[in-house]
Write a protein that holds these residues in place. Structure first.
Motif, mmCIF file in Angstrom:
data_model
loop_
_atom_site.group_PDB
_atom_site.id
_atom_site.type_symbol
_atom_site.label_atom_id
_atom_site.label_comp_id
_atom_site.label_asym_id
_atom_site.label_seq_id
_atom_site.Cartn_x
_atom_site.Cartn_y
_atom_site.Cartn_z
ATOM 1 N N ASN A 181 -1.589 15.443 -9.573
ATOM 2 C CA ASN A 181 -1.299 14.154 -8.574
ATOM 3 C C ASN A 181 -0.204 14.790 -7.510
ATOM 4 N N TRP A 182 0.023 16.134 -7.379
ATOM 5 C CA TRP A 182 0.703 16.823 -6.235
ATOM 6 C C TRP A 182 -0.303 17.735 -5.709
ATOM 7 N N HIS A 224 11.469 13.061 -4.031
ATOM 8 C CA HIS A 224 11.714 11.707 -4.589
ATOM 9 C C HIS A 224 10.649 10.758 -4.595
ATOM 10 N N ASP A 225 10.372 10.107 -5.554
ATOM 11 C CA ASP A 225 9.192 9.374 -5.790
ATOM 12 C C ASP A 225 8.927 8.267 -4.586
ATOM 13 N N LYS A 226 9.931 7.532 -4.283
ATOM 14 C CA LYS A 226 9.712 6.741 -2.971
ATOM 15 C C LYS A 226 9.042 7.511 -1.859
ATOM 16 N N ASP A 227 9.568 8.947 -1.620
ATOM 17 C CA ASP A 227 9.009 9.410 -0.414
ATOM 18 C C ASP A 227 7.623 10.090 -0.629
ATOM 19 N N ARG A 228 7.383 10.361 -2.065
ATOM 20 C CA ARG A 228 6.096 11.081 -2.171
ATOM 21 C C ARG A 228 5.154 9.909 -2.082
ATOM 22 N N ILE A 229 5.430 8.617 -2.240
ATOM 23 C CA ILE A 229 4.406 7.431 -1.878
ATOM 24 C C ILE A 229 4.243 7.467 -0.448
#
Length: 133
Positions: A41-42, A50-55
């Motif tokens: 996934n990366w 951070h998860d929110k930034d990854r999205i």
């Protein structure tokens, strides 16, 4: 104990340097991808922490610090990874013999970002307007 070769250490150092620079510039915490783009996934060489930034972070970033430029092959690589992540591809490379880094993006992506930058205020500009009231 695993010993890294000189080329791998050089690549890791370059990835850390660019992750730090872009984190400061973009205001998003980025780091070197521990899987160097090989994790499911990366993709890309540096990723948002951070998860929110990854999205929400729109870019799949591929970094190259090699003497021989292979830009067409590098572009194909980052385009494939970006497509898997539904992100926009960006290739950043160091031009040897100089102190310069270059970024390669699709023209349409650059146009989109240029228009956003020239027509809409940044988060910091909006925030500073509220702070002054």
């Amino acid at each position: 104990m695993i010993r890294l070769g000189n080329q791998k250490r050089k690549g890791n150092a370059y990835e850390n340097k660019i992750a730090k620079r872009l984190s400061e510039t973009l205001g998003v915490e980025l780091r070197r991808n521990p899987g160097s783009g090989n994790m499911e996934n990366w993709k890309g060489d540096i990723v948002a922490i951070h998860d929110k930034d990854r999205i929400s972070f729109p870019w799949c970033i591929e970094l190259k610090n090699q003497k021989t430029l292979k830009i067409p092959a590098w572009i194909r690589q980052v385009e494939e990874e970006a497509q898997e992540m539904s992100k926009k591809p960006v290739l950043i490379f160091h031009l040897h013999g100089t102190s310069e880094e270059y970024a390669v993006v699709r023209l349409e992506d650059w146009e989109d970002r240029a228009m956003e930058g020239s027509m809409e205020p940044t988060y910091d500009e909006i925030k500073s307007g509220y702070d002054e009231e």
